[in-house]
Design a protein around this motif. Sequence first.
Motif, PDB file in Angstrom:
ATOM      1  N   LEU A  84       3.060   7.992 -18.857  1.00 20.72           N
ATOM      2  CA  LEU A  84       4.049   8.124 -19.851  1.00 20.72           C
ATOM      3  C   LEU A  84       3.950   7.187 -21.128  1.00 20.72           C
ATOM      4  N   GLY A  85       4.133   5.984 -20.470  1.00 21.95           N
ATOM      5  CA  GLY A  85       4.055   5.019 -21.602  1.00 21.95           C
ATOM      6  C   GLY A  85       2.703   4.911 -22.601  1.00 21.95           C
ATOM      7  N   THR A  86       1.694   5.664 -21.919  1.00 27.51           N
ATOM      8  CA  THR A  86       0.311   5.780 -23.149  1.00 27.51           C
ATOM      9  C   THR A  86       0.715   7.085 -23.858  1.00 27.51           C
ATOM     10  N   GLY A  87       1.568   7.920 -23.423  1.00 30.66           N
ATOM     11  CA  GLY A  87       1.598   9.231 -24.154  1.00 30.66           C
ATOM     12  C   GLY A  87       2.886   8.902 -25.336  1.00 30.66           C
ATOM     13  N   LEU A  88       3.652   8.076 -24.804  1.00 26.42           N
ATOM     14  CA  LEU A  88       4.910   7.722 -25.833  1.00 26.42           C
ATOM     15  C   LEU A  88       4.443   6.961 -26.834  1.00 26.42           C
ATOM     16  N   GLY A  89       3.363   5.982 -26.494  1.00 27.06           N
ATOM     17  CA  GLY A  89       2.486   5.289 -27.719  1.00 27.06           C
ATOM     18  C   GLY A  89       1.894   6.083 -28.404  1.00 27.06           C
TER      19      GLY A  89
ATOM     20  N   GLY B  11       1.153  -1.399  -0.003  1.00 29.80           N
ATOM     21  CA  GLY B  11      -0.214  -0.029  -0.066  1.00 29.80           C
ATOM     22  C   GLY B  11       0.737   1.401   0.126  1.00 29.80           C
ATOM     23  N   SER B  12       2.169   1.090  -0.440  1.00 29.60           N
ATOM     24  CA  SER B  12       2.870   2.421  -0.521  1.00 29.60           C
ATOM     25  C   SER B  12       2.579   3.425  -1.625  1.00 29.60           C
ATOM     26  N   GLU B  13       2.050   4.758  -1.035  1.00 30.23           N
ATOM     27  CA  GLU B  13       1.777   5.538  -1.897  1.00 30.23           C
ATOM     28  C   GLU B  13       2.665   6.060  -2.972  1.00 30.23           C
ATOM     29  N   LEU B  14       3.949   5.915  -2.634  1.00 31.81           N
ATOM     30  CA  LEU B  14       4.926   6.309  -3.630  1.00 31.81           C
ATOM     31  C   LEU B  14       5.053   5.165  -4.792  1.00 31.81           C
ATOM     32  N   VAL B  15       4.813   4.058  -4.611  1.00 29.12           N
ATOM     33  CA  VAL B  15       4.452   3.125  -5.783  1.00 29.12           C
ATOM     34  C   VAL B  15       3.343   3.388  -6.428  1.00 29.12           C
ATOM     35  N   ILE B  16       2.310   3.567  -5.866  1.00 29.30           N
ATOM     36  CA  ILE B  16       1.072   4.011  -6.518  1.00 29.30           C
ATOM     37  C   ILE B  16       1.469   5.242  -7.566  1.00 29.30           C
ATOM     38  N   LEU B  17       1.984   6.118  -7.039  1.00 34.94           N
ATOM     39  CA  LEU B  17       2.387   7.295  -7.720  1.00 34.94           C
ATOM     40  C   LEU B  17       3.224   7.082  -9.010  1.00 34.94           C
ATOM     41  N   LEU B  18       4.366   6.156  -8.746  1.00 34.90           N
ATOM     42  CA  LEU B  18       5.422   5.862  -9.743  1.00 34.90           C
ATOM     43  C   LEU B  18       4.493   5.016 -10.926  1.00 34.90           C
ATOM     44  N   GLY B  19       4.011   4.035 -10.353  1.00 33.50           N
ATOM     45  CA  GLY B  19       3.035   3.342 -11.273  1.00 33.50           C
ATOM     46  C   GLY B  19       2.060   3.967 -12.344  1.00 33.50           C
ATOM     47  N   ILE B  20       1.254   4.884 -11.672  1.00 35.22           N
ATOM     48  CA  ILE B  20       0.469   5.862 -12.333  1.00 35.22           C
ATOM     49  C   ILE B  20       1.296   6.783 -13.330  1.00 35.22           C
ATOM     50  N   GLY B  21       2.327   7.252 -12.912  1.00 40.00           N
ATOM     51  CA  GLY B  21       3.108   7.973 -13.859  1.00 40.00           C
ATOM     52  C   GLY B  21       3.839   7.173 -14.890  1.00 40.00           C
ATOM     53  N   VAL B  22       4.282   6.200 -14.737  1.00 42.71           N
ATOM     54  CA  VAL B  22       4.959   5.393 -15.813  1.00 42.71           C
ATOM     55  C   VAL B  22       3.830   4.752 -16.818  1.00 42.71           C
ATOM     56  N   TRP B  23       2.880   4.507 -16.380  1.00 35.85           N
ATOM     57  CA  TRP B  23       1.705   4.127 -17.122  1.00 35.85           C
ATOM     58  C   TRP B  23       1.211   5.298 -18.299  1.00 35.85           C
TER      59      TRP B  23
END
Length: 69
Positions: free
Chosen positions: A43-48, A29-41
């Motif tokens: 970013l990947g959508t935008g790059l795609g 339940g780490s909020e940092l991991v949630i933040l990083l996960g959504i950010g990478v997600w």
Amino acid sequence: MMALLAVLGCVSLLGQVVLLREVTVAFFGSELVILLGIGVWLLGTGLGAAVAGRVRGVALQAVPVLLLV
């Protein structure tokens, strides 16, 4: 056809929610991991989307403006 697309959208949204919840449980339940996960997600959508636009030959003049926001 539209009903099929709506169902596909609902199923993909459900899959994303389940995936995010599983990652949250895996990292206690780490909020940092949630933040990083959504950010990478996102970013990947935008790059795609940018790569797909270039492949189709569409000029992406709005990308630098969006990056400034």
